[in-house]
Design a protein around this motif. Structure first.
Motif, PDB file in Angstrom:
ATOM      1  N   SER A  29      29.679  35.230  45.057  1.00 53.03           N
ATOM      2  CA  SER A  29      30.795  34.135  45.329  1.00 53.03           C
ATOM      3  C   SER A  29      30.705  32.897  44.312  1.00 53.03           C
ATOM      4  CB  SER A  29      30.946  33.867  46.703  1.00 53.03           C
ATOM      5  OG  SER A  29      29.762  33.045  47.067  1.00 53.03           O
ATOM      6  N   PHE A  30      29.356  32.573  43.924  1.00 52.15           N
ATOM      7  CA  PHE A  30      29.035  31.603  43.189  1.00 52.15           C
ATOM      8  C   PHE A  30      29.131  31.555  41.550  1.00 52.15           C
ATOM      9  CE2 PHE A  30      27.123  30.459  47.292  1.00 52.15           C
ATOM     10  CZ  PHE A  30      27.961  29.131  47.592  1.00 52.15           C
ATOM     11  N   LEU A  31      29.370  32.856  41.266  1.00 46.43           N
ATOM     12  CA  LEU A  31      29.446  33.348  39.933  1.00 46.43           C
ATOM     13  C   LEU A  31      30.854  33.286  39.140  1.00 46.43           C
ATOM     14  CD1 LEU A  31      26.591  35.936  39.529  1.00 46.43           C
ATOM     15  CD2 LEU A  31      26.336  33.501  39.322  1.00 46.43           C
ATOM     16  N   ARG A  32      30.899  33.140  38.093  1.00 39.65           N
ATOM     17  CA  ARG A  32      32.210  33.565  37.322  1.00 39.65           C
ATOM     18  C   ARG A  32      32.096  34.974  36.970  1.00 39.65           C
ATOM     19  NH1 ARG A  32      33.963  29.793  33.007  1.00 39.65           N
ATOM     20  NH2 ARG A  32      34.343  28.498  34.714  1.00 39.65           N
ATOM     21  N   TYR A  33      32.669  35.739  37.521  1.00 38.21           N
ATOM     22  CA  TYR A  33      32.202  37.273  37.339  1.00 38.21           C
ATOM     23  C   TYR A  33      33.494  37.990  37.545  1.00 38.21           C
ATOM     24  CZ  TYR A  33      29.629  41.768  38.372  1.00 38.21           C
ATOM     25  OH  TYR A  33      29.202  42.760  38.284  1.00 38.21           O
ATOM     26  N   ASN A  34      34.267  38.133  36.286  1.00 39.28           N
ATOM     27  CA  ASN A  34      35.303  39.003  36.147  1.00 39.28           C
ATOM     28  C   ASN A  34      35.173  40.356  35.467  1.00 39.28           C
ATOM     29  OD1 ASN A  34      38.187  39.908  35.538  1.00 39.28           O
ATOM     30  ND2 ASN A  34      38.990  37.935  36.038  1.00 39.28           N
ATOM     31  N   LEU A  35      35.742  41.319  35.576  1.00 38.31           N
ATOM     32  CA  LEU A  35      35.259  42.590  35.044  1.00 38.31           C
ATOM     33  C   LEU A  35      36.158  42.768  34.003  1.00 38.31           C
ATOM     34  CD1 LEU A  35      35.029  45.093  38.243  1.00 38.31           C
ATOM     35  CD2 LEU A  35      33.212  43.830  36.902  1.00 38.31           C
ATOM     36  N   GLU A  82      33.925  26.680  42.618  1.00 39.03           N
ATOM     37  CA  GLU A  82      34.901  27.084  41.741  1.00 39.03           C
ATOM     38  C   GLU A  82      35.836  27.753  42.384  1.00 39.03           C
ATOM     39  OE1 GLU A  82      35.091  26.568  37.286  1.00 39.03           O
ATOM     40  OE2 GLU A  82      35.844  28.629  37.769  1.00 39.03           O
ATOM     41  N   ASN A  83      35.239  29.191  42.525  1.00 40.32           N
ATOM     42  CA  ASN A  83      35.951  30.384  43.074  1.00 40.32           C
ATOM     43  C   ASN A  83      36.329  30.197  44.787  1.00 40.32           C
ATOM     44  OD1 ASN A  83      35.263  32.401  41.147  1.00 40.32           O
ATOM     45  ND2 ASN A  83      33.177  32.613  41.932  1.00 40.32           N
ATOM     46  N   TYR A  84      35.752  29.409  45.418  1.00 37.86           N
ATOM     47  CA  TYR A  84      36.321  28.925  46.584  1.00 37.86           C
ATOM     48  C   TYR A  84      37.534  28.260  46.310  1.00 37.86           C
ATOM     49  CZ  TYR A  84      32.129  30.779  48.797  1.00 37.86           C
ATOM     50  OH  TYR A  84      30.941  31.439  49.104  1.00 37.86           O
ATOM     51  N   ALA A  85      37.343  27.215  45.567  1.00 40.34           N
ATOM     52  CA  ALA A  85      38.565  26.216  45.437  1.00 40.34           C
ATOM     53  C   ALA A  85      39.814  27.061  44.702  1.00 40.34           C
ATOM     54  CB  ALA A  85      38.260  25.211  44.257  1.00 40.34           C
ATOM     55  N   TYR A  86      39.539  27.979  44.061  1.00 42.54           N
ATOM     56  CA  TYR A  86      40.534  28.940  43.341  1.00 42.54           C
ATOM     57  C   TYR A  86      41.322  29.757  44.449  1.00 42.54           C
ATOM     58  CZ  TYR A  86      43.046  32.235  40.541  1.00 42.54           C
ATOM     59  OH  TYR A  86      43.721  33.078  39.841  1.00 42.54           O
ATOM     60  N   PHE A  87      40.286  30.242  45.465  1.00 46.77           N
ATOM     61  CA  PHE A  87      40.709  31.021  46.464  1.00 46.77           C
ATOM     62  C   PHE A  87      41.827  30.517  47.446  1.00 46.77           C
ATOM     63  CE2 PHE A  87      40.590  33.730  50.235  1.00 46.77           C
ATOM     64  CZ  PHE A  87      40.658  34.913  49.699  1.00 46.77           C
ATOM     65  N   VAL A  88      41.355  29.342  47.708  1.00 39.85           N
ATOM     66  CA  VAL A  88      41.813  28.602  48.919  1.00 39.85           C
ATOM     67  C   VAL A  88      43.226  27.861  48.375  1.00 39.85           C
ATOM     68  CG1 VAL A  88      41.472  26.253  50.262  1.00 39.85           C
ATOM     69  CG2 VAL A  88      39.730  28.037  49.929  1.00 39.85           C
ATOM     70  N   ASP A 119      38.441  40.229  39.750  1.00 35.77           N
ATOM     71  CA  ASP A 119      37.878  39.156  39.725  1.00 35.77           C
ATOM     72  C   ASP A 119      36.666  39.139  41.106  1.00 35.77           C
ATOM     73  OD1 ASP A 119      36.789  36.601  39.740  1.00 35.77           O
ATOM     74  OD2 ASP A 119      38.896  35.607  39.506  1.00 35.77           O
ATOM     75  N   VAL A 120      35.487  39.524  40.714  1.00 35.06           N
ATOM     76  CA  VAL A 120      34.587  40.037  41.606  1.00 35.06           C
ATOM     77  C   VAL A 120      34.248  38.559  42.260  1.00 35.06           C
ATOM     78  CG1 VAL A 120      32.394  40.661  42.124  1.00 35.06           C
ATOM     79  CG2 VAL A 120      33.704  42.028  40.688  1.00 35.06           C
ATOM     80  N   ALA A 128      34.091  35.285  47.203  1.00 27.87           N
ATOM     81  CA  ALA A 128      34.387  34.219  47.876  1.00 27.87           C
ATOM     82  C   ALA A 128      35.398  34.109  48.992  1.00 27.87           C
ATOM     83  CB  ALA A 128      34.893  32.859  46.805  1.00 27.87           C
ATOM     84  N   GLY A 129      36.577  34.929  48.793  1.00 33.00           N
ATOM     85  CA  GLY A 129      37.552  35.506  49.868  1.00 33.00           C
ATOM     86  C   GLY A 129      36.543  36.130  51.070  1.00 33.00           C
ATOM     87  N   GLY A 130      35.784  36.956  50.630  1.00 30.50           N
ATOM     88  CA  GLY A 130      34.986  37.597  51.653  1.00 30.50           C
ATOM     89  C   GLY A 130      34.213  36.689  52.496  1.00 30.50           C
ATOM     90  N   VAL A 131      33.619  35.842  51.936  1.00 31.35           N
ATOM     91  CA  VAL A 131      32.745  34.795  52.721  1.00 31.35           C
ATOM     92  C   VAL A 131      33.680  33.846  53.487  1.00 31.35           C
ATOM     93  CG1 VAL A 131      31.307  32.675  52.658  1.00 31.35           C
ATOM     94  CG2 VAL A 131      30.876  34.709  51.171  1.00 31.35           C
TER      95      VAL A 131
END
Lengths: 290, 332
Positions: free
Chosen positions: A36-42, A54-60, A258-259, A264-267
């Motif tokens: 959740s803390f990585l930029r990790y897009n397949l 960043e992922n959290y901010a994006y998700f929220v 987008d892993v 982040a959403g999971g958390v």
């Protein structure tokens, strides 16, 4: 000495399973947190840099997020309301002596044995379908416009489908609780001049309070993660009308590959579940004390 | 007022007749005990009077008014159950208030009655506790409290002491008798314990298989049992019932003599002591080889020493002899 020895032995013997279960839980949780803390897009292979929140901010800030939260709470609340009230009603009815009790009870309980995908598909294609469904046929017979449930009221339809699945569970738990009520208590209440409604309200309902609490707690755990029913009926749509948090996480990680954001959403889902759990325990947890 | 009349009251469960048509009158203010072995229909009879079971035939009248078709609450009766049937989620106060609340009574009246009942039953300190926090005897008193606040025409007790230990049972027996003295309300009490029946009742109704075997005061039943069943059921230890030649000598099928009416000493019967039970106040000897078919139980007052195997002579008091004919009925 003997007890100390046996206690130590017991600890050593259960240690492997404890370690296994702990690892089973902690490794996926740790990996989710890590991703959740990585930029990790397949779709964009790279070196997966650390990007903080960043992922959290994006998700929220995703407009779908707010809709998903509201939908999740509506789903859980609506289904709980229907199953608990309906379950109490059915338990009261099934507790009455009647002909064919055994068969009726099995039939009431059977929806619980149908797997979620199957039951959702049955509802979607055989009941709610605006062309071939039973409800459309009934509307047709009555001369009314068929109602396209999954398009016009997607969330309510899913609440209906899932309630149908969970009603047997609530009924089963509440019925067994009802049967454990001492019949002399009801007779005493009858002698005391309590009407049927008073007996239900003052004697039966308080007796059921613990079972109701158990039903609410167990169902909440499962209802926060409804997924299969949404996937096979509405795919979260139209738009985000029936997207809940679980489905949003799925959409992020497996539809958009987008892993990082999915994790982040999971958390966030875990945190939300815990908030709900705390509120629930505050509200009804005291019922569990003997 | 609480005069209860049963007129040809009958109860069937399906094809099984539990209580054949039966007549009984319970006078106002009487303490009536239904007693009999388990399965004799005494609890069913009580539940018929309470209205918890419907009669299959006949009529129940309370104070002259027909009550057969009235629901339980309208009969003006209060019942104390074997399991106490307290409401576990309510405090003692709420338990006792419940019938008044259902009757829609005013707050002051409720409080007055509950406080009065709590005082009578020594429950004032426990009013805010829940039934789960009380001992068996206290629960019993709460159940009685819940009955007396309604000021009913009659109290119905369904084996109320059977869940208590022996010492408490004796105490509660006394308390219930005192309560009856004070309230002077009709009470119907069901028990299988003939000691409870003998000690508490004004009138005992002995039941067997739904039939009334005999109705009478405790001493009437003790002195003149109407048949062999009553003779064997009332009294502890049970009466010696002797068949055969000895009975023939008295022109009866069976003769009965209570253990307390046989003295150890010089007498016509001779036998060997088997088991002896020493209670301190009394000693019971079980004597066999008397030439009679049965083992004879003898009660000797005080501490009397006889070892097993000793030969003793027994003197029955001939004027206390009960004679029964071949139909099991008493011969006057």
């Amino acid at each position: 000495m003997a007890t100390q020895h046996s206690r130590a032995a017991a600890r050593i013997m259960i240690a492997p399973s404890v370690v296994l279960l702990l690892a089973w839980m902690l490794i996926p949780l740790g990996m989710t947190l890590y991703f959740s803390f990585l930029r990790y897009n397949l779709l964009m292979p790279g070196n997966n840099p650390f990007v903080g929140f960043e992922n959290y901010a994006y998700f929220v800030t995703d407009p779908a997020f707010q809709a998903a939260i509201v939908n999740t709470l509506l789903l859980v609340g609506g289904i709980l309301l229907i199953t608990v009230v309906g379950g109490i009603g059915l338990a009261v009815l099934l507790d009455q002596p009647m002909w064919g009790t055994g068969i009726v009870r099995i039939m009431v309980i059977s929806p619980f044995f149908v797997m979620p995908t199957v039951s959702a598909l049955v509802w979607k294609n055989m009941f709610m379908n605006p062309v071939n469904g039973l409800f459309a046929y009934i509307a047709d017979v009555l001369g009314m416009q068929p109602f396209d449930f999954l398009t016009q009221a997607p969330l309510a339809s899913i609440i209906g489908i899932v309630s149908w699945q969970w009603l047997p569970f609530a009924t089963l738990i509440l019925l067994t609780a009802m049967q454990s009520l001492d019949s002399e208590q009801l007779e005493a209440a009858e002698m005391d001049g309590a009407s049927a409604w008073s007996r239900f309200y003052h004697i039966k309902l308080p007796h059921l309070s613990r079972a109701i609490t158990v039903v609410i707690l167990i169902q909440t755990i499962f209802l926060l993660s409804i997924f299969a029913e949404i996937l096979v009926t509405t795919n979260g749509g139209p738009g985000t009308a029936s997207t809940n948090l679980t489905y949003l996480v799925y959409a992020e990680s497996l539809l958009r590959f987008d892993v990082g954001t999915g994790s982040a959403g999971g958390v966030i889902a875990i945190i939300l579940a815990n908030i709900v759990a705390i509120f629930l325990m505050r509200m009804i947890g005291k019922n569990l004390d003997a | 007022m609480g005069r209860i009349t049963l007129d040809q009251v009958q109860k069937k469960f399906g094809d099984v007749e539990v209580i054949p048509p039966l007549d009984l009158t319970i006078e106002d203010g009487e303490f009536v005990v239904f007693v009999g072995p388990s399965g004799c229909g005494k609890s069913t009879l009580l539940r018929l009077i309470a209205g918890l079971e419907d009669v299959s035939g006949g009529e129940i009248r309370i104070d002259g008014k027909p009550a057969t078709d009235l629901p339980p609450a309208k009969r003006g009766l209060a019942m104390v159950f074997q399991s106490y049937a307290l409401y576990p989620h309510m405090t003692v106060r709420k338990n006792i208030t419940f019938p008044l609340k259902m009757a829609g009574m005013s707050e002051e009246e409720k409080k007055r009655r509950v406080d009065h009942a709590a005082e009578v039953l020594n429950l004032t300190d426990y009013l805010d506790r829940r039934p789960g926090q009380l001992s068996g005897g206290q629960r019993q008193r709460v159940a009685i409290g819940r009955a007396i606040v309604r000021e009913p025409a009659a109290f119905l007790f369904d084996e109320p002491l059977s869940n208590l230990d022996a010492a408490l049972r004796v105490g509660m027996r006394l308390e219930i008798s005192e309560l009856h003295e004070r309230l002077a309300t009709t009470m119907i009490y069901v028990t299988h314990d003939q000691v409870e029946a003998m000690t508490m009742a004004d009138k005992i109704v002995v039941l067997r298989k739904g039939h009334i075997e005999q109705v009478g005061s405790p001493l009437e039943l003790y002195r003149t049992p109407r048949n062999l069943f009553v003779a064997g059921f009332i009294g502890s230890p049970t009466m010696n019932l002797i068949d055969g030649d000895e009975a023939g000598n008295h022109e009866a099928q069976t003769i009965g003599i209570r253990p307390e009416h046989i003295s150890v000493g010089d007498g016509p019967w001779q036998g060997t002591v088997g088991v002896s039970e020493h209670l301190g106040s009394d000693t019971f000897f079980h004597v066999h080889d008397t030439g009679l078919a049965e083992t004879i139980t003898v009660r000797a007052p005080g501490e009397v020493e006889h070892r097993a195997g000793d030969t003793i002579r027994l003197a029955p008091q001939m004027d206390k002899l009960h004679r029964f004919g071949s139909d099991g009925l008493r011969i006057a």
